[in-house]
Design an enzyme around this catalytic site. Structure first.
Site, short mmCIF file in Angstrom:
data_model
loop_
_atom_site.label_atom_id
_atom_site.label_comp_id
_atom_site.label_asym_id
_atom_site.label_seq_id
_atom_site.Cartn_x
_atom_site.Cartn_y
_atom_site.Cartn_z
N LEU A 112 62.02 69.90 26.71
CA LEU A 112 63.64 70.04 27.03
C LEU A 112 63.65 70.86 28.36
O LEU A 112 64.59 71.71 28.54
CB LEU A 112 64.05 70.87 25.72
CG LEU A 112 64.01 70.38 24.39
CD1 LEU A 112 64.58 71.40 23.26
CD2 LEU A 112 64.76 69.09 24.45
N ASP A 159 65.54 69.70 35.93
CA ASP A 159 65.67 70.81 34.75
C ASP A 159 66.13 72.03 35.67
O ASP A 159 66.97 73.01 35.02
CB ASP A 159 64.01 71.10 34.56
CG ASP A 159 63.55 70.01 33.57
OD1 ASP A 159 64.53 69.35 33.21
OD2 ASP A 159 62.40 69.94 33.51
#
Length: 340
Positions: A112, A159
């Site tokens: 994530l 990210d």
């Protein structure tokens, strides 16, 4: 004074891997991602004791150093040290001591964007403390440089920008670290339905994404046609996903994810394994129309698009693998900082 920050983790919906050099430098990359209600947080407390204390609460790791302009990197709390060292180099400051505390709502290696989001959060806390004149693109690029150049950690670019900007974004990546973030204006009912139908599943395994990414980059450098063609297809997947979300064609999302899952496996070995394949096949047999491995692959989180009410059956069918599902909401905010 106490200076705080938090930055959201992200779900990558399409195009994953095309933000990694040398592919994006040569061909241009594209990714669609969305930030969610899991965060990386950082707090800097001024202590006036002449010490630098670092503590990662989620990992139960801590170190204390005498005041220094550079902290030693030893594979222990290196993300925290790396940010401090770079800030101290570029924006030197004197202090009588501080404590930097961090926490991440998902395990490292879970796919994530935890490491990069944590770096963004730490940068944000220092920006808040020192009142540095850095905008969103500046902070994201700064965090990317710390990870890739200073700490020599392999990885992509999405990210840092997702964590800094927040929301649902279509991102473009080019040579010379050029990044364009395109926020998508998606109708709220489409986002609500996507949030309802998208199951976030943690396989209870983590992986070292750097090894997979190094192989992926090597495949491009060595002109391996299978890997390069797979990345071309994943870049196209990002365009298809953008169109589906903007037009509310949510029934197409599962199919688009399914195509991407097949292409992702062609990029590098280690992206999938027997466990991941078994989880994916089981989810599809029980109602999911598609899914993907989040992040570089090899473990961590997976997402599945479950139309109608199928997510309940899918969730139940995956219990046999020992993983867990995580509740979440999409969030529109990126990095937040404040002082008290």
């Amino acid at each position: 004074m106490i200076h705080r920050s938090k930055a959201p983790l992200r779900i990558g919906l399409a195009g994953g891997g095309t933000d990694v050099s040398p592919y994006c430098d040569e061909f241009g990359g594209a990714i669609l991602n969305a930030t969610i209600s899991l965060n990386a947080s950082a707090t800097i407390e001024q202590t006036n004791d002449g010490k630098i204390t670092l503590e990662a609460m989620d990992r139960s790791e801590a170190e204390t150093h005498d005041w220094s302009e550079s902290l030693p990197l030893n594979h222990h709390l290196d993300l925290l040290k790396g940010v401090y060292n770079r800030i101290q180099k570029d924006y030197p400051f004197k202090n009588e001591g501080f404590k930097l505390t961090t926490y991440v709502d998902a395990p490292a290696g879970s796919g994530l964007g935890t490491s990069s989001t944590l770096v963004v959060a730490i940068v944000g806390a220092f920006v808040e403390m020192l009142q540095l004149p850095l905008g969103e693109y500046d902070i994201a690029h700064y965090a990317y440089g710390i990870e890739r150049s200073d700490l020599q950690l392999a990885g992509g670019r999405q990210d840092q920008y997702a964590a800094t900007f927040g929301g649902v974004n279509y991102m473009e990546f080019y040579a010379n670290d050029k990044v364009i973030v395109n926020p998508l204006r998606i109708r709220q009912r489409y986002l609500d339905e996507l949030e309802n139908d998208l199951l976030l599943y943690y396989t209870s395994t983590s992986r070292e994404s750097a090894k997979i990414i190094v192989e992926q980059s090597k495949n491009v450098t060595e002109k391996k046609s299978q890997s390069i063609e797979a990345m071309h297809q994943l870049k196209q997947q990002a365009l298809l996903m953008k169109e589906a979300l903007l037009k509310g064609q949510l029934d197409e999302i599962g199919r688009i994810l399914d195509i991407g899952f097949e292409q992702k496996r062609r990029m590098a070995s280690g992206i999938n394994n027997e466990l991941i394949d078994a989880i994916y096949d089981t989810a599809k047999k029980n109602g999911a129309s598609g899914g993907k491995i989040s992040g570089a692959g090899g473990g961590g989180f997976m997402i599945f698009y479950c139309p109608g009410t199928t997510k309940y059956k899918v969730r139940e069918s995956l219990e046999q693998f020992g993983g867990t599902h995580r509740n979440y909401q999409f969030v529109k905010h990126g990095l937040k900082t404040w002082s008290v």
